[in-house]
Design an enzyme around this catalytic site. Structure first.
Site, PDB file in Angstrom:
ATOM      1  N   ASN A 111     -21.877 -18.603  33.456  1.00  0.00           N
ATOM      2  CA  ASN A 111     -21.519 -18.214  32.090  1.00  0.00           C
ATOM      3  C   ASN A 111     -21.522 -16.693  31.907  1.00  0.00           C
ATOM      4  OD1 ASN A 111     -21.583 -20.939  31.829  1.00  0.00           O
ATOM      5  ND2 ASN A 111     -23.126 -21.012  30.211  1.00  0.00           N
ATOM      6  N   VAL A 112     -20.725 -16.229  30.941  1.00  0.00           N
ATOM      7  CA  VAL A 112     -20.629 -14.779  30.713  1.00  0.00           C
ATOM      8  C   VAL A 112     -22.006 -14.157  30.533  1.00  0.00           C
ATOM      9  CG1 VAL A 112     -19.793 -12.975  29.168  1.00  0.00           C
ATOM     10  CG2 VAL A 112     -18.345 -14.910  29.684  1.00  0.00           C
ATOM     11  N   LYS A 113     -22.877 -14.860  29.832  1.00  0.00           N
ATOM     12  CA  LYS A 113     -24.198 -14.264  29.535  1.00  0.00           C
ATOM     13  C   LYS A 113     -24.971 -13.885  30.794  1.00  0.00           C
ATOM     14  CE  LYS A 113     -27.127 -18.329  29.095  1.00  0.00           C
ATOM     15  NZ  LYS A 113     -26.481 -19.602  29.058  1.00  0.00           N
ATOM     16  N   GLY A 114     -24.747 -14.609  31.906  1.00  0.00           N
ATOM     17  CA  GLY A 114     -25.347 -14.213  33.176  1.00  0.00           C
ATOM     18  C   GLY A 114     -26.861 -14.260  33.190  1.00  0.00           C
TER      19      GLY A 114
END
Ligand code: B12
Length: 250
Positions: free
Chosen positions: A127-130
């Site tokens: 996910n983008v949040k990483g």
């Protein structure tokens, strides 16, 4: 200063051999249970063994912390680990190589398979949040990420990989009770080999905190990632295995 090759654990003073272990015994908490914990620690080579904590854990179980000395030495020359054998690239470098060499987006399909519902690890990678300030693979412009989430069956995963024309399949396994992570991984890798012709299957990657990273051959996967993996390491490996080294896949 020359690096020491033989070391011993450090507790109160350098090289005193002191270690701390924790375990649970299926006995109610009493004096005999504490004696049993010390006996086990002695049998593990901890001598003298000091019981520093004991607490009843529900009916008929006691949790122990034992502190004591071991006489074993660690030979640093004999340590065997899987080292990173590919360069660590920035997101920009990954995007550039994929764009120039593949001329299409690199397709990644990820999931937690079996009954495992621990999605935090695979989400951290995808996910983008990483994780830890690093963005996940969805952030990479040239990667197309399909995250199937939790409790995905192997047939569903194979189907999704086919539909998405996956270059790589990323599987997370966190629960290790009864070696579920090993059984599920073997089932997954066998299913891909059965469903797809040799050389056409996607790169198979598994990850989770309790895998032994040296078990790739035994589990039929191309790479295993363990605790503390970062999205950048995974993206760099994808570029290495699929583009720069073009790893042959049986
Ligand atoms: C959060 C959590 C849960 C949440 C999960 C929520 C969610 N959506 O994920 C909930 C509450 C649902 C849960 C449920 C259960 N849990 Co739980 N849970 C945890 C906990 C506290 C943290 C896990 C976590 O999120 N770690 C943080 C992530 C970022 O770390 P990570 O998973 O290791 O991922 C990193 C690497 O391993 C790697 N990685 C992981 N996967 C992948 C995949 C790829 C492809 C790659 C490249 C890398 C990679 O990269 C990640 C980033 O660095 C752990 C204990 C702990 N402290 O670890 C227990 C733990 C995992 N749970 C455990 C258990 C037993 C359960 C239950 C069975 C409890 C129960 N009796 O109901 C259920 C099982 C549910 C199920 N069907 O799976 C046990 C497992 C024990 C074992 N031997 O297997 C643990 C270890 C707790 C314990 N000490 O007993 N749990």
């Amino acid at each position: 200063m020359t690096e020491k090759k033989i070391v011993r654990p450090y507790g109160d003073t350098t090289g005193d051999g002191m270690v701390q272990v924790s375990f649970t015994l299926p006995v109610p908490h009493d004096k005999r249970a504490e004696g049993a914990a010390v006996q086990l620690a002695n049998k593990m080579g901890i001598d003298p063994a000091m019981l520093v904590h004991a607490k009843q854990m529900g009916d008929g179980f006691t949790f122990f912390l034992v502190y004591g000395r071991v006489n074993h030495l660690v030979d640093l020359d004999k340590v065997q680990v899987v080292e990173r054998d590919f360069p660590l690239l920035s997101a920009k470098e990954v995007n550039t190589v994929v764009k120039q060499r593949m001329r299409r987006k690199l397709s990644v399909v990820g999931a937690c398979i079996g009954t495992d519902a621990h999605t935090v690890g695979i989400d951290a990678i995808l996910n983008v949040k990483g994780i830890a300030g690093e963005k996940g693979l969805e952030y990479y412009r040239e990667l197309k990420v399909t995250n199937l989430g939790a409790q995905v069956s192997v047939p569903e995963l194979v189907e999704a990989a086919r539909r998405e024309k996956a270059d790589a399949v990323l599987v997370s396994q966190v629960v290790t009770q009864r070696d579920a992570h090993l059984h599920n991984t073997r089932e997954m890798s066998a299913a891909f080999r059965e469903a797809m012709p040799a050389g056409r299957r996607p790169l198979l990657i598994v990850g989770g905190p309790r895998f032994d990273e040296s078990m790739t051959g035994e589990l039929g996967v191309d790479r295993i990632f363990g605790r503390g993996t970062t999205p950048g390491e995974v993206a760099s490996y994808l570029v290495h295995a699929l583009i720069t080294e073009k790893k042959a896949r049986a």
